[in-house]
Design a protein around this motif. Sequence first.
Motif, short mmCIF file in Angstrom:
data_model
loop_
_atom_site.label_atom_id
_atom_site.label_comp_id
_atom_site.label_asym_id
_atom_site.label_seq_id
_atom_site.Cartn_x
_atom_site.Cartn_y
_atom_site.Cartn_z
N VAL A 318 -23.34 -19.86 13.82
CA VAL A 318 -23.80 -21.25 13.90
C VAL A 318 -22.86 -22.21 13.17
CG1 VAL A 318 -25.72 -22.81 13.33
CG2 VAL A 318 -26.19 -20.48 14.10
N PHE A 319 -22.30 -21.76 12.06
CA PHE A 319 -21.49 -22.63 11.21
C PHE A 319 -20.06 -22.12 11.14
CE2 PHE A 319 -25.87 -22.63 9.61
CZ PHE A 319 -26.18 -23.98 9.70
N ALA A 320 -19.12 -22.91 11.62
CA ALA A 320 -17.70 -22.57 11.48
C ALA A 320 -17.34 -22.59 10.00
CB ALA A 320 -16.84 -23.57 12.26
N ASP A 321 -16.53 -21.60 9.57
CA ASP A 321 -16.15 -21.53 8.16
C ASP A 321 -17.40 -21.62 7.29
OD1 ASP A 321 -13.77 -20.98 7.02
OD2 ASP A 321 -12.99 -23.03 7.06
N PRO A 322 -18.32 -20.69 7.42
CA PRO A 322 -19.67 -20.88 6.86
C PRO A 322 -19.73 -20.97 5.34
CG PRO A 322 -19.39 -18.63 7.63
CD PRO A 322 -18.20 -19.39 8.11
N ASP A 323 -18.76 -20.40 4.63
CA ASP A 323 -18.80 -20.45 3.17
C ASP A 323 -18.02 -21.64 2.61
OD1 ASP A 323 -20.32 -18.08 2.92
OD2 ASP A 323 -18.53 -16.89 3.26
N ALA A 324 -17.43 -22.45 3.49
CA ALA A 324 -16.63 -23.59 3.05
C ALA A 324 -17.47 -24.85 2.97
CB ALA A 324 -15.46 -23.81 4.01
N LEU A 325 -17.11 -25.70 2.01
CA LEU A 325 -17.76 -27.01 1.86
C LEU A 325 -17.05 -28.01 2.75
CD1 LEU A 325 -19.73 -28.90 0.28
CD2 LEU A 325 -17.87 -29.23 -1.37
N ARG A 326 -17.78 -28.53 3.74
CA ARG A 326 -17.27 -29.56 4.63
C ARG A 326 -18.26 -30.72 4.62
NH1 ARG A 326 -15.19 -26.58 10.19
NH2 ARG A 326 -13.54 -25.28 9.27
N LEU A 327 -17.96 -31.73 3.85
CA LEU A 327 -18.94 -32.81 3.67
C LEU A 327 -19.23 -33.58 4.94
CD1 LEU A 327 -18.02 -34.37 0.20
CD2 LEU A 327 -19.63 -32.53 0.73
N ASP A 328 -18.31 -33.53 5.91
CA ASP A 328 -18.54 -34.26 7.16
C ASP A 328 -19.04 -33.34 8.28
OD1 ASP A 328 -16.24 -32.80 7.51
OD2 ASP A 328 -15.05 -34.45 8.37
N ARG A 329 -19.58 -32.18 7.92
CA ARG A 329 -20.03 -31.23 8.93
C ARG A 329 -21.13 -31.86 9.80
NH1 ARG A 329 -19.58 -25.58 9.16
NH2 ARG A 329 -18.86 -25.50 6.98
N SER A 330 -20.90 -31.89 11.08
CA SER A 330 -21.88 -32.45 12.02
C SER A 330 -21.62 -31.88 13.41
CB SER A 330 -21.77 -33.97 12.04
OG SER A 330 -22.74 -34.54 12.91
N PRO A 331 -22.62 -31.34 14.06
CA PRO A 331 -24.01 -31.22 13.59
C PRO A 331 -24.13 -30.18 12.47
CG PRO A 331 -23.76 -30.04 15.64
CD PRO A 331 -22.44 -30.75 15.41
N ASN A 332 -25.22 -30.24 11.76
CA ASN A 332 -25.45 -29.31 10.66
C ASN A 332 -26.91 -28.86 10.70
OD1 ASN A 332 -25.62 -27.89 8.27
ND2 ASN A 332 -24.66 -29.46 7.01
N PRO A 333 -27.21 -27.88 11.53
CA PRO A 333 -28.61 -27.44 11.68
C PRO A 333 -29.06 -26.49 10.58
CG PRO A 333 -27.23 -26.16 13.15
CD PRO A 333 -26.31 -27.14 12.46
N HIS A 334 -28.80 -26.86 9.34
CA HIS A 334 -29.18 -25.98 8.22
C HIS A 334 -30.70 -25.92 8.11
CE1 HIS A 334 -30.61 -28.95 5.23
NE2 HIS A 334 -29.76 -29.78 5.82
N LEU A 335 -31.16 -24.89 7.41
CA LEU A 335 -32.59 -24.66 7.24
C LEU A 335 -33.02 -24.87 5.80
CD1 LEU A 335 -32.96 -21.46 9.49
CD2 LEU A 335 -33.27 -23.87 10.13
N GLY A 336 -32.26 -25.67 5.06
CA GLY A 336 -32.61 -25.92 3.67
C GLY A 336 -33.96 -26.59 3.49
N PHE A 337 -34.43 -27.28 4.52
CA PHE A 337 -35.76 -27.90 4.49
C PHE A 337 -36.77 -27.10 5.32
CE2 PHE A 337 -33.12 -31.85 3.87
CZ PHE A 337 -33.54 -32.10 2.57
#
Length: 411
Positions: A318-337
């Motif tokens: 789902v996430f390219a470079d999943p362990d990297a911090l990319r502040l402009d990542r979009s879309p970002n379907p994270h499940l933190g909420f």
Amino acid sequence: MTTAPVRLPEHLIHPFAPAGRANPHPAYRWLRANDPVHHDAASGLWLVTAHADCVTVLRDPRFSAAQGQRERTRDDALPPSMLTTDPPDHHRLRAPGALLLGPAAVRPLAEGLGADVDALLDRLPPGGRIDAVADLGRPLATAVYARLFGLPAGELKRFEALARAASVNLDPMVAPARAALGRSAAGALTHYLDGHTARATAAGVRVPLTALAADDRLSRGEMLGILNLAVIGGWQPLAEFIGNALHLLLPDRTAVASLAGADEDAARLAVDELLRLEAPIPFTARVTTDRVALDGGVLPPGARVLAVLTAANRDPEVFADPDALRLDRSPNPHLGFGGGPHFCLAAPLVRQTAALLLPRLVGRFPALRGPSGAPDWDQCLVPRRLRAFPVDLGGRPVHVGGRPNDLGGEL
């Protein structure tokens, strides 16, 4: 024919073990790649770690949140609330809850919260050292709840003490003695909120809390349950997120500079990315009411399931470079909420508040530096948090446009 249980390789530490809690990501990475629907013999839980499977756990009605209470190793029950009920009771409680935490309730608070953030930053010692958890996260979270609840200045220390004490109830595996203290603190918090609500209502205070209290769809007990959940489920995770975020952000000076100049939209993208990598709520519990076939395996009826959100948030599918911090990542379907019917009602508030603080902080203190060495993670499972995060403010603050970090935009 039975299949032998899958076990973590010996070089990996179990993510629930005390030694594994500081960095659970290697174990979750292995499970996601090798056994994404994993029966954990030590806890008796099924750990679901792939993003697609976690989305199913969060959305499929065959996964019961009400029965997910059984995941807790403690013998105390959480009070009925949006967190521990299934539809239709969940929907009945959630709709009024939007009066407290929904976008329409939160949006008008932005100007006041912006002023609170500026006042908080004004109190920081120029060129000094602070603890991001104690000196930023907790006072910020308290200021947010002061706006939501209409708390007078003289009540803030008392409220914060009650919120901190009751927040132990977040951890499902806390020791019995601390669990007993948490139960007592939750009762004291409810008593305090009951009295404060009555006083604020009688005084005609117009804040989200009094709007919720005036809603006749809820009994008094249900209304207090929502307030109690809002504090226990929200105050500490918001406070701890600030330390987690700075731990990720400060080593990346390019990201720091980018966030210092971020507009509102860019700041919210950044907050989502920081939540993706280290969300304070790392998993959520459900129990299956039927047999469920997921992409990664099959769950029997009555399975005690943890959707491991922190593992899903680093899924390379789902996430390219999943362990990297990319502040402009979009879309970002994270499940933190979370997701589905139980998607965190406070998500707009967290996004708005963190997007107010972080750009102003790094804009005002561009030489901000975190500690060297390994981060000091707390042993508790929920929330995922740092015990402390000492920060060097790095010189005198920068003032732009006549006030600290005036981004020139409307927040």
